[in-house]
Design an enzyme around this catalytic site. Structure first.
Site, PDB file in Angstrom:
ATOM      1  N   THR A 219       0.853  -1.190   0.000  1.00 40.25           N
ATOM      2  CA  THR A 219       0.000   0.000   0.000  1.00 40.25           C
ATOM      3  C   THR A 219       0.888   1.240   0.000  1.00 40.25           C
ATOM      4  O   THR A 219       1.870   1.300   0.726  1.00 40.25           O
ATOM      5  CB  THR A 219      -0.971   0.036   1.184  1.00 40.25           C
ATOM      6  OG1 THR A 219      -1.915  -1.009   1.011  1.00 40.25           O
ATOM      7  CG2 THR A 219      -1.734   1.348   1.265  1.00 40.25           C
ATOM      8  N   ARG A 247     -13.240  -8.530  -2.131  1.00 37.60           N
ATOM      9  CA  ARG A 247     -12.886  -7.823  -0.883  1.00 37.60           C
ATOM     10  C   ARG A 247     -12.246  -6.460  -1.209  1.00 37.60           C
ATOM     11  O   ARG A 247     -11.370  -6.331  -2.053  1.00 37.60           O
ATOM     12  CB  ARG A 247     -11.910  -8.687  -0.077  1.00 37.60           C
ATOM     13  CG  ARG A 247     -11.443  -8.054   1.244  1.00 37.60           C
ATOM     14  CD  ARG A 247     -10.149  -7.272   1.109  1.00 37.60           C
ATOM     15  NE  ARG A 247      -9.691  -6.736   2.390  1.00 37.60           N
ATOM     16  CZ  ARG A 247      -8.697  -5.869   2.522  1.00 37.60           C
ATOM     17  NH1 ARG A 247      -8.042  -5.440   1.472  1.00 37.60           N
ATOM     18  NH2 ARG A 247      -8.356  -5.420   3.719  1.00 37.60           N
ATOM     19  N   VAL A 248     -12.701  -5.447  -0.497  1.00 35.22           N
ATOM     20  CA  VAL A 248     -12.136  -4.106  -0.629  1.00 35.22           C
ATOM     21  C   VAL A 248     -11.739  -3.635   0.765  1.00 35.22           C
ATOM     22  O   VAL A 248     -12.510  -3.786   1.717  1.00 35.22           O
ATOM     23  CB  VAL A 248     -13.176  -3.129  -1.243  1.00 35.22           C
ATOM     24  CG1 VAL A 248     -12.624  -1.713  -1.283  1.00 35.22           C
ATOM     25  CG2 VAL A 248     -13.571  -3.585  -2.646  1.00 35.22           C
ATOM     26  N   GLY A 249     -10.548  -3.083   0.888  1.00 36.95           N
ATOM     27  CA  GLY A 249     -10.079  -2.597   2.188  1.00 36.95           C
ATOM     28  C   GLY A 249     -10.380  -1.126   2.386  1.00 36.95           C
ATOM     29  O   GLY A 249     -11.326  -0.574   1.809  1.00 36.95           O
ATOM     30  N   ASP A 250      -9.553  -0.484   3.199  1.00 40.67           N
ATOM     31  CA  ASP A 250      -9.795   0.916   3.558  1.00 40.67           C
ATOM     32  C   ASP A 250      -9.273   1.908   2.529  1.00 40.67           C
ATOM     33  O   ASP A 250      -9.721   3.057   2.496  1.00 40.67           O
ATOM     34  CB  ASP A 250      -9.131   1.225   4.904  1.00 40.67           C
ATOM     35  CG  ASP A 250      -7.614   0.998   4.835  1.00 40.67           C
ATOM     36  OD1 ASP A 250      -7.197  -0.052   4.308  1.00 40.67           O
ATOM     37  OD2 ASP A 250      -6.863   1.876   5.295  1.00 40.67           O
ATOM     38  N   THR A 270      -2.209   2.895   6.278  1.00 41.73           N
ATOM     39  CA  THR A 270      -1.747   1.604   5.760  1.00 41.73           C
ATOM     40  C   THR A 270      -1.802   0.567   6.870  1.00 41.73           C
ATOM     41  O   THR A 270      -1.386   0.837   7.994  1.00 41.73           O
ATOM     42  CB  THR A 270      -0.330   1.664   5.178  1.00 41.73           C
ATOM     43  OG1 THR A 270       0.072   0.329   4.835  1.00 41.73           O
ATOM     44  CG2 THR A 270       0.688   2.249   6.143  1.00 41.73           C
ATOM     45  N   GLY A 271      -2.334  -0.595   6.543  1.00 44.90           N
ATOM     46  CA  GLY A 271      -2.429  -1.647   7.545  1.00 44.90           C
ATOM     47  C   GLY A 271      -3.667  -2.492   7.339  1.00 44.90           C
ATOM     48  O   GLY A 271      -4.189  -2.599   6.228  1.00 44.90           O
ATOM     49  N   ALA A 272      -4.145  -3.068   8.421  1.00 43.78           N
ATOM     50  CA  ALA A 272      -5.288  -3.982   8.377  1.00 43.78           C
ATOM     51  C   ALA A 272      -6.553  -3.208   8.017  1.00 43.78           C
ATOM     52  O   ALA A 272      -7.204  -2.611   8.872  1.00 43.78           O
ATOM     53  CB  ALA A 272      -5.441  -4.661   9.733  1.00 43.78           C
ATOM     54  N   GLY A 273      -6.902  -3.228   6.738  1.00 45.57           N
ATOM     55  CA  GLY A 273      -7.951  -2.368   6.206  1.00 45.57           C
ATOM     56  C   GLY A 273      -9.264  -2.429   6.959  1.00 45.57           C
ATOM     57  O   GLY A 273      -9.905  -1.399   7.184  1.00 45.57           O
TER      58      GLY A 273
END
Ligand code: ASP
Length: 350
Positions: A219, A247-250, A270-273
């Protein structure tokens, strides 16, 4: 041009960028470490030259993120991670702190630089977020550079996918393998795969059989304040290895992965979305500044170190006054920052 009236004080500009946060081992070989630092420096130079010449924050964050998207080391654009179906699906967002205009795309497969498509969503439509096939149709209408999905193939990412699939786990690029599908039985999961991309070349240069996949992080994002006093943010990602079901993250979610408001700050996460979405991290930091009177460092520290859990990741943020904060609660975060007062830093760990 320095953005200041002749004879007056030099207007302040500032920029910070990240290339992902996570369990970045200090045992990463020195030459590999140098490649990451070089990628970060190149991106930083790109942004600095725009801002130092009086360019806009919006142009700077887009240009920086495009540079990182083109670098196969980072999990965005060229170097993105694979989905369960062996495709690459990209997410990106951009926001203008002056107007709160914003644009985002998710699940795009044929757009070379998703951040530029996100900017066009912001500038050419009345929408904020376009997804999948519709976003690709929009890409064709506005004429951004397209590519085959195989353009995004890199050997090290493909190897990481095989490792994740072998144990039926997903991998956030900044962490180890985790099981997230515990509520889905193996029988339900069976037979859900589809065809994927075919290999072309591995320009990332990770040697076959190496444990490179465990080291590469992902990211990318950039925040900037320009000499006119405007803030902007851009964030782009391939998401997580072995992700499925769209799946879509943050990263393309305004308020979670990106937020910019001239009243407070610009933030890229950045990280666990999923955690960054739950805690609406980027907007939370801006709100602590706007309503709570916190400095950017206080606000970013509070959210990263007390709302998120250890290991979740980090943020980069720049305030309306040009203060930069880059806290993270993981082992490391690829990051860099510069400003008109002489700040110039490129780092992975403390
Ligand atoms: N936040 C990104 C996502 O969840 C991944 C990352 O930053 O490593 O899609």
């Amino acid at each position: 041009m320095d953005g200041a009236p002749e004879g007056g004080p030099v207007a302040r500009w500032a920029l910070a960028l990240h290339g992902g946060a996570g369990t970045i081992s200090r045992s990463v070989p020195l030459d590999r470490r140098e490649e990451y630092l070089k990628g970060l420096r190149t991106a930083l130079d790109t942004g600095v030259s725009i801002l130092a010449q009086g360019g806009t924050a919006l142009d700077a964050v887009e240009a920086v993120v495009r540079t990182l998207e083109d670098d196969p080391l980072f999990n965005a654009g060229r170097g993105a991670v694979f989905t369960h179906d062996e495709t690459v699906e990209l997410d990106a967002s951009i926001m203008d702190g002056r107007t709160l205009a914003c644009g985002a795309v998710c699940g795009v497969k044929t757009v070379k630089n998703p951040i530029s498509l996100a900017r066009l969503v912001m500038e050419k439509t009345s929408h904020v977020l376009l997804s999948g096939a519709g976003a690709e149709q929009f890409a064709a209408v506005v004429g951004v550079e397209r590519c085959e999905n195989s353009y995004f193939y890199t050997e090290h990412r493909h190897r990481a996918l095989q490792q994740a699939k072998a144990t039926d786990q997903v991998q956030l690029d900044h962490s180890g393998l985790t099981t997230v599908d515990s509520k889905i039985s193996p029988a339900q999961l069976a037979g859900t795969s589809a065809g994927g991309v075919s290999p072309t070349a591995d320009s990332a240069g990770a040697g076959a059989g190496s444990d490179e996949a465990a080291h590469v992080k992902g990211t990318v994002g950039c925040v900037a304040l320009d000499a006119q006093g405007n803030l902007a943010v851009a964030t782009s990602t391939g998401g997580m290895t072995n992700k499925r079901w769209g799946r879509v993250g943050d990263s393309p979610i305004i308020g979670a992965g990106s937020y910019a408001n001239n009243k407070s700050c610009a933030v890229s996460s950045t990280g666990a979305g999923e955690e960054f979405i739950r805690h609406v991290v980027a907007h939370d930091i801006a709100a602590l500044m706007e309503y709570g009177g916190h400095s950017v460092a206080q606000a970013a520290d509070l959210v990263v170190h007390t709302k998120l859990a250890k290991g979740d990741g980090g943020v980069i943020a720049v305030s309306k006054d040009g203060e930069v904060a880059m806290p993270y609660n993981s082992v490391g975060m690829f990051r860099a920052a510069a400003d008109s007062n002489g700040l110039h830093t490129v780092k992975i760990w403390e």
